[in-house]
Design a protein around this motif. Structure first.
Motif, mmCIF file in Angstrom:
data_model
loop_
_atom_site.group_PDB
_atom_site.id
_atom_site.type_symbol
_atom_site.label_atom_id
_atom_site.label_comp_id
_atom_site.label_asym_id
_atom_site.label_seq_id
_atom_site.Cartn_x
_atom_site.Cartn_y
_atom_site.Cartn_z
ATOM 1 N N LYS A 139 0.465 -1.487 0.418
ATOM 2 C CA LYS A 139 0.081 0.192 0.377
ATOM 3 C C LYS A 139 1.203 1.647 -0.345
ATOM 4 C CE LYS A 139 -2.086 -1.716 3.669
ATOM 5 N NZ LYS A 139 -1.906 -2.919 3.836
ATOM 6 N N GLN A 140 0.670 2.215 -0.145
ATOM 7 C CA GLN A 140 1.284 3.680 -0.755
ATOM 8 C C GLN A 140 0.564 3.864 1.061
ATOM 9 O OE1 GLN A 140 3.159 4.541 -2.941
ATOM 10 N NE2 GLN A 140 2.915 2.385 -3.432
ATOM 11 N N THR A 141 -0.208 4.546 1.409
ATOM 12 C CA THR A 141 -0.276 5.096 2.831
ATOM 13 C C THR A 141 -1.877 4.826 3.097
ATOM 14 O OG1 THR A 141 -1.967 6.441 1.129
ATOM 15 C CG2 THR A 141 0.093 7.113 1.172
ATOM 16 N N LEU A 142 -1.567 4.679 4.721
ATOM 17 C CA LEU A 142 -2.594 4.489 5.044
ATOM 18 C C LEU A 142 -2.900 5.793 6.044
ATOM 19 C CD1 LEU A 142 -1.909 0.765 6.323
ATOM 20 C CD2 LEU A 142 -4.396 2.235 6.060
ATOM 21 N N GLU A 143 -4.310 5.754 6.790
ATOM 22 C CA GLU A 143 -3.974 7.320 7.590
ATOM 23 C C GLU A 143 -4.366 7.220 8.908
ATOM 24 O OE1 GLU A 143 -7.922 10.420 8.042
ATOM 25 O OE2 GLU A 143 -8.060 8.545 6.434
ATOM 26 N N ASN A 144 -3.365 8.145 9.587
ATOM 27 C CA ASN A 144 -2.936 7.357 10.738
ATOM 28 C C ASN A 144 -4.173 8.770 11.594
ATOM 29 O OD1 ASN A 144 -1.578 6.860 12.616
ATOM 30 N ND2 ASN A 144 -0.102 8.668 12.462
ATOM 31 N N THR A 168 -6.103 16.013 11.440
ATOM 32 C CA THR A 168 -6.166 14.960 11.649
ATOM 33 C C THR A 168 -7.884 14.643 11.536
ATOM 34 O OG1 THR A 168 -4.940 14.634 13.707
ATOM 35 C CG2 THR A 168 -6.673 13.199 13.858
ATOM 36 N N GLN A 349 5.012 11.556 7.497
ATOM 37 C CA GLN A 349 3.323 11.982 7.450
ATOM 38 C C GLN A 349 3.562 13.195 6.906
ATOM 39 O OE1 GLN A 349 1.618 10.911 11.327
ATOM 40 N NE2 GLN A 349 -0.675 12.401 11.042
ATOM 41 N N GLU A 350 2.162 13.149 5.726
ATOM 42 C CA GLU A 350 1.237 14.111 4.849
ATOM 43 C C GLU A 350 0.205 14.486 5.739
ATOM 44 O OE1 GLU A 350 2.763 12.728 1.047
ATOM 45 O OE2 GLU A 350 4.652 12.712 1.677
ATOM 46 N N ASP A 353 -1.659 11.229 6.509
ATOM 47 C CA ASP A 353 -1.578 9.894 5.898
ATOM 48 C C ASP A 353 0.141 8.946 6.022
ATOM 49 O OD1 ASP A 353 -3.554 9.537 4.455
ATOM 50 O OD2 ASP A 353 -3.436 10.783 2.639
ATOM 51 N N ARG A 355 3.371 7.799 4.904
ATOM 52 C CA ARG A 355 4.421 7.315 3.818
ATOM 53 C C ARG A 355 5.205 6.450 3.897
ATOM 54 N NH1 ARG A 355 2.280 8.017 -1.728
ATOM 55 N NH2 ARG A 355 0.758 10.050 -0.754
#
Length: 374
Positions: A139-144, A168, A349-350, A353, A355
């Motif tokens: 996966k490219q990203t996951l939401e924190n 957030t 963390q962008e 997200d 990465r």
């Protein structure tokens, strides 16, 4: 035919460790503990070609029973000697380590992660290449999310508003000390951050009856709660199953889940919709992957979470999260609480997200032993 990534033989020349202390920006409070600074141990595994991998273990006495001294003792007296001089691929090196045991899971995880990091670096691949099931895409990203720790309602509301203002969208709300006050805390957070999605974590703080009552009440009110984590005591698997059967909100196991054997027990009892997988409990990446594999087989979603752990531990958790298809959620905000963000690299963390950054192994710089030393 060349061996799979990470399975070419390497030799372990040395296992070292150094201790650090990192203040937090503000106290982290749950139903089980209050933390204002984190002591942690960094483990380095050096291969015979000079490649060095690193892992870390934080002091979490209230959860794993480990303090910094016991972590050092386990590394020096158990895991380091078992690994030093060993030769093999990743699986062979990990087989040299004693199995995870309560009271030393964080220490073992630090060594396990350092081995993974070293082997991936020696192979010239990111750690995800050793963790992703064959044929699956990383996966490219996951939401924190961002955790709002257990304090008075006004303070929790202020923390929630700050988190949302910073980007957030998902708040993890610590509850579990007093049911009536928990309701006030929850409504204060919702008033301060009405657009946020909520994950509630009682940290074992409710009885079965109270858990059913408070969750049912939230459902009747239509509150935006995505899940409730470990509402009852970890040992009460039957009670956890009773809560799950009585409500429609997904129930997540955390303190009840340490190993793949625990995962099987929870599945057989019908006690959880979701698993929170933490490397400090599983004793490293290998059993964390086994838990995620079981979850995928039985239709259970996984979150990869952490305790108040430093960036090295979180970098490993991010690699696992993006590598394994069963992981659809993360709770990896711990480094955002630290006054220091060393070492550099690993991931970014962008907004909300997470990465990965390019690089071999964990893609982290080595943490200087002189950084926040104890």
């Amino acid at each position: 035919m060349s061996p799979a990534p990470g399975q070419a033989p390497v030799s372990v020349a040395a296992v070292r460790r150094h201790r650090h202390r990192a203040p937090l920006l503000h106290p982290f409070v749950t139903a089980a503990r209050r933390t204002e600074a984190v002591e942690y141990v960094v483990v380095e595994v050096e291969l015979s070609d000079g490649t060095v991998g690193q892992g870390s273990a934080a002091e979490t006495v209230a959860v794993t029973g480990e303090d910094a001294a016991s972590i050092e003792a386990a590394v020096d007296g158990v895991f380091g000697p078992a690994l030093t001089g060993a030769t093999g691929g990743l699986d062979g090196l990990l087989a040299c380590l004693p199995a995870p045991a309560r009271g030393a899971t964080s220490a073992r995880s630090a060594v396990d992660v350092a081995v993974h990091d070293a082997v991936a670096r020696a192979a010239g691949v990111p750690l995800t290449a050793l963790l992703a099931p064959a044929g699956t895409a990383v996966k490219q990203t996951l939401e924190n999310d961002m955790t709002v720790s257990l304090e008075d309602p006004a303070t929790m509301a202020a923390r929630a508003a700050e988190a949302v203002a910073a980007g957030t969208r998902i708040l993890k709300i610590k509850l579990g000390r007093d049911v009536a006050e928990d309701r006030r805390r929850l409504h204060a957070v919702l008033e301060a951050a009405p657009q946020a999605r909520l994950r509630l974590d009682a940290n074992q703080g409710w009885s079965v009856e109270d858990a059913i009552a408070i969750i049912s009440g939230m459902e009747d009110e239509g509150l935006p709660v995505d899940l409730v984590e470990q509402p009852v005591a970890a040992a009460d698997v039957a009670g956890l199953a009773r809560v799950r059967a009585a409500v429609t909100t997904p129930i997540m196991a955390d303190e009840a889940l340490w190993s793949s054997e625990d995962a099987r027990r929870l599945i057989e009892a019908g006690a959880a919709d979701l698993f929170n997988v933490k490397l400090a409990k599983t004793g490293g990446l290998a059993d964390a992957v086994a838990i995620a594999d079981l979850a995928a087989e039985h239709g259970i979603g996984c979150m990869v979470g952490s305790m108040m752990e430093p960036r090295i531990s979180i970098a490993a958790a991010v690699q696992l999260s993006l590598a394994h298809p069963a992981v659809t959620m993360v709770d990896l905000d711990a480094p955002l609480w630290f006054a220091s963000d060393a070492p550099a690299g690993g991931y970014t963390q962008e907004g909300a997200d997470l990465r990965l950054l390019p690089g071999e192994g964990l893609a982290l710089e080595r943490l200087d032993p002189g950084t926040d030393p104890v």
